[in-house]
Design a protein around this motif. Sequence first.
Motif, PDB file in Angstrom:
ATOM      1  N   PRO A  14       0.814  -1.222   0.000  1.00 20.52           N
ATOM      2  CA  PRO A  14       0.000   0.000   0.000  1.00 20.52           C
ATOM      3  C   PRO A  14       0.845   1.268   0.000  1.00 20.52           C
ATOM      4  O   PRO A  14       1.930   1.316   0.592  1.00 20.52           O
ATOM      5  CB  PRO A  14      -0.811  -0.111   1.297  1.00 20.52           C
ATOM      6  CG  PRO A  14      -0.804  -1.565   1.651  1.00 20.52           C
ATOM      7  CD  PRO A  14       0.512  -2.083   1.166  1.00 20.52           C
ATOM      8  N   THR A  15       0.368   2.282  -0.714  1.00 21.08           N
ATOM      9  CA  THR A  15       1.011   3.598  -0.730  1.00 21.08           C
ATOM     10  C   THR A  15       0.042   4.626  -0.171  1.00 21.08           C
ATOM     11  O   THR A  15      -1.182   4.430  -0.206  1.00 21.08           O
ATOM     12  CB  THR A  15       1.399   3.994  -2.173  1.00 21.08           C
ATOM     13  OG1 THR A  15       0.214   4.095  -2.980  1.00 21.08           O
ATOM     14  CG2 THR A  15       2.347   2.976  -2.779  1.00 21.08           C
ATOM     15  N   PRO A  16       0.550   5.745   0.354  1.00 21.19           N
ATOM     16  CA  PRO A  16      -0.339   6.741   0.955  1.00 21.19           C
ATOM     17  C   PRO A  16      -1.331   7.313  -0.057  1.00 21.19           C
ATOM     18  O   PRO A  16      -1.032   7.420  -1.251  1.00 21.19           O
ATOM     19  CB  PRO A  16       0.636   7.835   1.435  1.00 21.19           C
ATOM     20  CG  PRO A  16       1.954   7.147   1.551  1.00 21.19           C
ATOM     21  CD  PRO A  16       1.976   6.096   0.501  1.00 21.19           C
ATOM     22  N   LEU A  17      -2.495   7.648   0.440  1.00 18.75           N
ATOM     23  CA  LEU A  17      -3.508   8.285  -0.386  1.00 18.75           C
ATOM     24  C   LEU A  17      -3.088   9.729  -0.638  1.00 18.75           C
ATOM     25  O   LEU A  17      -2.845  10.484   0.295  1.00 18.75           O
ATOM     26  CB  LEU A  17      -4.860   8.234   0.327  1.00 18.75           C
ATOM     27  CG  LEU A  17      -6.105   8.460  -0.531  1.00 18.75           C
ATOM     28  CD1 LEU A  17      -6.296   7.305  -1.514  1.00 18.75           C
ATOM     29  CD2 LEU A  17      -7.338   8.605   0.358  1.00 18.75           C
ATOM     30  N   LYS A  18      -3.001  10.107  -1.906  1.00 24.03           N
ATOM     31  CA  LYS A  18      -2.591  11.454  -2.273  1.00 24.03           C
ATOM     32  C   LYS A  18      -3.798  12.241  -2.775  1.00 24.03           C
ATOM     33  O   LYS A  18      -4.821  11.654  -3.123  1.00 24.03           O
ATOM     34  CB  LYS A  18      -1.506  11.398  -3.359  1.00 24.03           C
ATOM     35  CG  LYS A  18      -0.228  10.711  -2.912  1.00 24.03           C
ATOM     36  CD  LYS A  18       0.784  10.661  -4.047  1.00 24.03           C
ATOM     37  CE  LYS A  18       2.071   9.952  -3.620  1.00 24.03           C
ATOM     38  NZ  LYS A  18       3.046   9.859  -4.742  1.00 24.03           N
ATOM     39  N   PRO A  19      -3.699  13.561  -2.828  1.00 21.01           N
ATOM     40  CA  PRO A  19      -4.813  14.359  -3.351  1.00 21.01           C
ATOM     41  C   PRO A  19      -5.173  13.935  -4.774  1.00 21.01           C
ATOM     42  O   PRO A  19      -4.300  13.600  -5.580  1.00 21.01           O
ATOM     43  CB  PRO A  19      -4.272  15.792  -3.320  1.00 21.01           C
ATOM     44  CG  PRO A  19      -3.205  15.780  -2.274  1.00 21.01           C
ATOM     45  CD  PRO A  19      -2.590  14.418  -2.344  1.00 21.01           C
ATOM     46  N   THR A  20      -6.463  13.939  -5.069  1.00 19.09           N
ATOM     47  CA  THR A  20      -6.926  13.565  -6.390  1.00 19.09           C
ATOM     48  C   THR A  20      -6.454  14.570  -7.430  1.00 19.09           C
ATOM     49  O   THR A  20      -6.580  15.783  -7.237  1.00 19.09           O
ATOM     50  CB  THR A  20      -8.459  13.484  -6.427  1.00 19.09           C
ATOM     51  OG1 THR A  20      -8.897  12.551  -5.429  1.00 19.09           O
ATOM     52  CG2 THR A  20      -8.950  13.027  -7.788  1.00 19.09           C
ATOM     53  N   HIS A 268      -8.394   0.731   2.688  1.00 22.87           N
ATOM     54  CA  HIS A 268      -7.391   1.381   1.834  1.00 22.87           C
ATOM     55  C   HIS A 268      -7.758   1.237   0.356  1.00 22.87           C
ATOM     56  O   HIS A 268      -7.725   2.224  -0.405  1.00 22.87           O
ATOM     57  CB  HIS A 268      -6.021   0.772   2.091  1.00 22.87           C
ATOM     58  CG  HIS A 268      -4.944   1.316   1.203  1.00 22.87           C
ATOM     59  ND1 HIS A 268      -4.433   2.588   1.336  1.00 22.87           N
ATOM     60  CD2 HIS A 268      -4.290   0.754   0.140  1.00 22.87           C
ATOM     61  CE1 HIS A 268      -3.517   2.792   0.405  1.00 22.87           C
ATOM     62  NE2 HIS A 268      -3.407   1.703  -0.336  1.00 22.87           N
ATOM     63  N   ILE A 269      -8.124   0.020  -0.053  1.00 15.65           N
ATOM     64  CA  ILE A 269      -8.447  -0.211  -1.460  1.00 15.65           C
ATOM     65  C   ILE A 269      -9.719   0.536  -1.841  1.00 15.65           C
ATOM     66  O   ILE A 269      -9.802   1.127  -2.932  1.00 15.65           O
ATOM     67  CB  ILE A 269      -8.596  -1.717  -1.746  1.00 15.65           C
ATOM     68  CG1 ILE A 269      -7.258  -2.443  -1.493  1.00 15.65           C
ATOM     69  CG2 ILE A 269      -9.078  -1.945  -3.175  1.00 15.65           C
ATOM     70  CD1 ILE A 269      -6.108  -1.930  -2.343  1.00 15.65           C
ATOM     71  N   GLN A 270     -10.702   0.557  -0.963  1.00 13.63           N
ATOM     72  CA  GLN A 270     -11.926   1.281  -1.284  1.00 13.63           C
ATOM     73  C   GLN A 270     -11.644   2.773  -1.471  1.00 13.63           C
ATOM     74  O   GLN A 270     -12.171   3.401  -2.397  1.00 13.63           O
ATOM     75  CB  GLN A 270     -12.983   1.078  -0.192  1.00 13.63           C
ATOM     76  CG  GLN A 270     -14.301   1.771  -0.520  1.00 13.63           C
ATOM     77  CD  GLN A 270     -15.473   1.237   0.252  1.00 13.63           C
ATOM     78  OE1 GLN A 270     -15.392   0.194   0.909  1.00 13.63           O
ATOM     79  NE2 GLN A 270     -16.602   1.923   0.183  1.00 13.63           N
ATOM     80  N   ALA A 271     -10.801   3.330  -0.619  1.00 19.01           N
ATOM     81  CA  ALA A 271     -10.456   4.751  -0.748  1.00 19.01           C
ATOM     82  C   ALA A 271      -9.737   5.015  -2.081  1.00 19.01           C
ATOM     83  O   ALA A 271     -10.000   6.021  -2.753  1.00 19.01           O
ATOM     84  CB  ALA A 271      -9.582   5.191   0.421  1.00 19.01           C
ATOM     85  N   LYS A 272      -8.845   4.115  -2.460  1.00 13.84           N
ATOM     86  CA  LYS A 272      -8.135   4.273  -3.730  1.00 13.84           C
ATOM     87  C   LYS A 272      -9.092   4.177  -4.920  1.00 13.84           C
ATOM     88  O   LYS A 272      -8.984   4.947  -5.891  1.00 13.84           O
ATOM     89  CB  LYS A 272      -7.042   3.208  -3.855  1.00 13.84           C
ATOM     90  CG  LYS A 272      -5.851   3.401  -2.936  1.00 13.84           C
ATOM     91  CD  LYS A 272      -4.888   4.445  -3.491  1.00 13.84           C
ATOM     92  CE  LYS A 272      -3.628   4.561  -2.665  1.00 13.84           C
ATOM     93  NZ  LYS A 272      -2.615   5.468  -3.258  1.00 13.84           N
ATOM     94  N   LEU A 273     -10.027   3.240  -4.851  1.00  8.48           N
ATOM     95  CA  LEU A 273     -10.977   3.068  -5.943  1.00  8.48           C
ATOM     96  C   LEU A 273     -11.934   4.251  -6.042  1.00  8.48           C
ATOM     97  O   LEU A 273     -12.300   4.682  -7.140  1.00  8.48           O
ATOM     98  CB  LEU A 273     -11.753   1.766  -5.765  1.00  8.48           C
ATOM     99  CG  LEU A 273     -10.943   0.470  -5.931  1.00  8.48           C
ATOM    100  CD1 LEU A 273     -11.789  -0.740  -5.580  1.00  8.48           C
ATOM    101  CD2 LEU A 273     -10.387   0.346  -7.344  1.00  8.48           C
TER     102      LEU A 273
END
Length: 380
Positions: A14-20, A268-273
């Motif tokens: 996993p990698t950190p969630l970055k701004p869209t 994490h995956i849901q946030a990325k998707l």
Amino acid sequence: MFRLSQYMREVIAPTPLKPTRKPAAPVVIWNLIRRCNLTCQHCYTTSADKDFPNELTTPQIYTVMDDLKAFKVPVLILSGGEPLLHPDIFTISQRAKDMGFYVALSSNGTKISAENIDQIAAINYSYIGVSLDGIQDTHDAFRRSKGSFNQALRGIELCLEKGIKVGIRFTLTQSNAHDFPAMLQLMDDYNIDKFYLSHLNYGGRGNKNRGDDAHFTMTREAMDLLFETCYRWELEGKEREFVTGNNDADAVYFLHWVRARFPEKIEHIQAKLEQWGGNASGVNVANIDNTGNVHPDTFWWHYNLGNVKERPFSEIWQDTSDPLMAGLKSSPRPLEGRCKTCHYQSICNGNTRVRAAQTTGNYWAEDSGCYLGDCEITEK
């Protein structure tokens, strides 16, 4: 387009969630020519081996290209018909490269030959996608041309020999689902860079053949195999890319796969998707056809937004006075039926609207191609 490999890597590391980051302009799939040497069953352009009237001239193509660059379009996918039949394909491609576009070529592979591979290599295409519909007999039947599989495979081999990034594009239907495992094996045997699994979409001959859309059980079995293969190859360090297209429910199905296999990774995956956001027709994906008509994507050839001979693409694309474009660009979209009540609308974004339109006459009806059960689209 659902970039499966990208999200599978997020499961493994996993990698950190970055701004869209919102693209300034869409990827443009550009059908430069409608002529094709094949007459494939699922062709969305209903191409044939003949000249079609009113196609954009090369000077007109250059004018449009200048507007696209000024509009900050990042990617041009040059398609057809068969783009290698365009008499100026290499000068057009070189100009696009020189202007700084990411330039890809979408080909049936049969026109990639020993005679032109040096020219193709000299362009330095960012990617070449070659359509294969199965192993030899299946592919030849789909393409209605005996020997087309061997010709396309030779085209892929020539690209690999020249170090060109090349991939397989495979459209899943009832008639070729049995060949899907063999297609993945072919990718492994030849060490092919990319695999694009396309679900059948209802445009052109694909609409006429929509009764052959893979039954949902077959679709789910294919997706299960794709997920497991992608996961295994990632662990083995094989640097390959899997993507799927024309059914954004794939991302939700993947989320359920992660929930079953790696429940600790689900948030994490849901946030990325959700950051990806699903279907991008009319927003981040555009199509220009051979005569200059602009469409929300390649499967909307029956619906014109305007013509680049009359108005710049940049003006057409931003015009939301068109009701379809207004709806596609709205967030949330004005969806109906199961799509409206789906808990995962923020991931899928209503899936492929053209299927709804072709089956019901209503752009915003539920997508008949969604293979998720009612229990899979409710909150967990």
